[in-house]
Design an enzyme around this catalytic site. Structure first.
Site, PDB file in Angstrom:
ATOM      1  N   ASP A 187      16.083  21.963  25.922  1.00 38.88           N
ATOM      2  CA  ASP A 187      15.874  21.050  27.052  1.00 38.88           C
ATOM      3  C   ASP A 187      14.502  20.406  26.924  1.00 38.88           C
ATOM      4  O   ASP A 187      13.488  20.978  27.302  1.00 38.88           O
ATOM      5  CB  ASP A 187      15.975  21.810  28.381  1.00 38.88           C
ATOM      6  CG  ASP A 187      15.956  20.871  29.587  1.00 38.88           C
ATOM      7  OD1 ASP A 187      15.466  19.728  29.447  1.00 38.88           O
ATOM      8  OD2 ASP A 187      16.424  21.263  30.660  1.00 38.88           O
ATOM      9  N   HIS A 192       9.067  19.151  32.367  1.00 41.40           N
ATOM     10  CA  HIS A 192       8.672  20.550  32.238  1.00 41.40           C
ATOM     11  C   HIS A 192       7.455  20.747  31.328  1.00 41.40           C
ATOM     12  O   HIS A 192       7.057  21.888  31.085  1.00 41.40           O
ATOM     13  CB  HIS A 192       9.842  21.367  31.699  1.00 41.40           C
ATOM     14  CG  HIS A 192      11.104  21.170  32.493  1.00 41.40           C
ATOM     15  ND1 HIS A 192      11.230  21.567  33.803  1.00 41.40           N
ATOM     16  CD2 HIS A 192      12.291  20.588  32.165  1.00 41.40           C
ATOM     17  CE1 HIS A 192      12.438  21.261  34.247  1.00 41.40           C
ATOM     18  NE2 HIS A 192      13.090  20.653  33.281  1.00 41.40           N
ATOM     19  N   ILE A 207       7.165  21.514  36.302  1.00 42.94           N
ATOM     20  CA  ILE A 207       7.924  22.608  36.898  1.00 42.94           C
ATOM     21  C   ILE A 207       8.690  23.355  35.804  1.00 42.94           C
ATOM     22  O   ILE A 207       8.921  22.834  34.709  1.00 42.94           O
ATOM     23  CB  ILE A 207       8.906  22.099  37.966  1.00 42.94           C
ATOM     24  CG1 ILE A 207       9.957  21.160  37.349  1.00 42.94           C
ATOM     25  CG2 ILE A 207       8.152  21.398  39.091  1.00 42.94           C
ATOM     26  CD1 ILE A 207      11.046  20.728  38.327  1.00 42.94           C
ATOM     27  N   GLY A 210      15.126  25.064  35.743  1.00 41.37           N
ATOM     28  CA  GLY A 210      15.965  25.900  36.589  1.00 41.37           C
ATOM     29  C   GLY A 210      16.759  26.917  35.787  1.00 41.37           C
ATOM     30  O   GLY A 210      16.938  28.069  36.209  1.00 41.37           O
TER      31      GLY A 210
END
Length: 284
Positions: A187, A192, A207, A210
């Site tokens: 990803d 991120h 962040i 998830g």
């Protein structure tokens, strides 16, 4: 309408051949925080090739992470990716995932739900090898502003948090570099990693993925309640309820039942702000 539910559901599944080996599994586990302490025998089953087992949530990154959004290019799906959120994830494993393997993975739109002001697209990926089915992944993709097309609202998977105290509570700290390591499993979203990009998205810093929190939580449940035996896990689902930042601490509360563990995950440093909700681990 940007979403044509009939066309999306009728489209032929996309097919891809994927492969992985022990290095992919080890990198994924390290991205979840495995290996601390490095010589702990309980951690070596996630990091040392001679003892390696595979967490079922590895299915979300096998084949460089195509499982979560593999069907977004399907006919009938033409949406603004800026309006897209990963709302939930379910993994069901049909048998333990081998440390090294090759599989055929198919991706399709399994459902499109009308939530009024938004649409929910369920993208399903299924993987099989020469010995039969391996796993089924369902990614729930929330698309803001695309509801109101007259479709079914869909089922509610909300879980009521038990009133009694959890059977177990553990905390897991997120390393400052954890998102940088986890993204190497496939990803590459700059949200991120790149502070400037994160600010454009409304965050003061990058962040955590998830799906990284998702994996960290399953590892915590496995180590705490399942004697570290990943082969006991049959299914795992969650709803992404909020963000978490590298450097923060996850508080993972667990309630045990008959063949299941209900879980909530919150961010300790932000007054237990919700991170994962409606989370359930099914096991033998």
């Amino acid at each position: 309408m940007p979403i044509d539910a009939s066309a999306a559901l009728a489209a032929e599944p996309r097919r891809a051949e994927i492969g992985w080996d022990h290095k992919d599994v080890q990198l994924y586990h390290l991205g979840l925080g495995a290996g601390t302490p490095a010589t702990d025998p309980d951690e070596l089953r996630y990091t040392l090739e001679s003892r390696l087992q595979v967490l079922p949530c590895f299915a979300t990154v096998a084949g460089a992470g195509t499982a979560a959004f593999g069907g977004m290019g399907a006919p009938g799906i033409d949406v603004d990716l800026a309006a897209v959120l990963h709302g939930g994830q379910t993994v069901r494993v049909h048998r333990p995932i081998p440390v090294t393997g090759r599989a055929v993975q198919t991706s399709k739109v399994a459902a499109v739900y009308d939530k009024g002001k938004a649409a929910v697209i369920v993208l399903r990926t299924e993987a099989s090898d020469d010995d039969g089915p391996l796993w089924t992944n369902d990614a729930e993709i929330f698309v803001r502003g695309e509801g109101g097309f007259g479709g079914e609202r869909g089922p509610s998977d909300r879980l009521t948090v038990p009133e009694q105290a959890p059977d177990r509570t553990v905390e897991r700290r997120i390393r400052e570099d954890q998102a940088l390591l986890y993204r190497l499993s496939g990803d590459w979203n700059p949200l991120h990693a790149d502070p400037a990009f994160a600010k454009l998205a409304g965050f003061d810093r990058p962040i955590l993925h998830g799906l990284c929190t998702y994996g960290m939580t399953l590892k915590a449940v496995t180590d705490t309640l399942l004697e570290g035996d990943v082969s006991r896990i049959t299914a795992y689902r969650t709803r992404f309820a909020g963000v978490v930042f590298p450097g923060e601490t996850l508080r993972i509360r667990m309630w045990t039942g008959d063949g299941r563990v209900q879980v909530t995950v919150t961010a300790v440093e932000r007054d237990d702000a919700p991170v994962l909700a409606d989370t359930l681990v099914e096991h033998s």
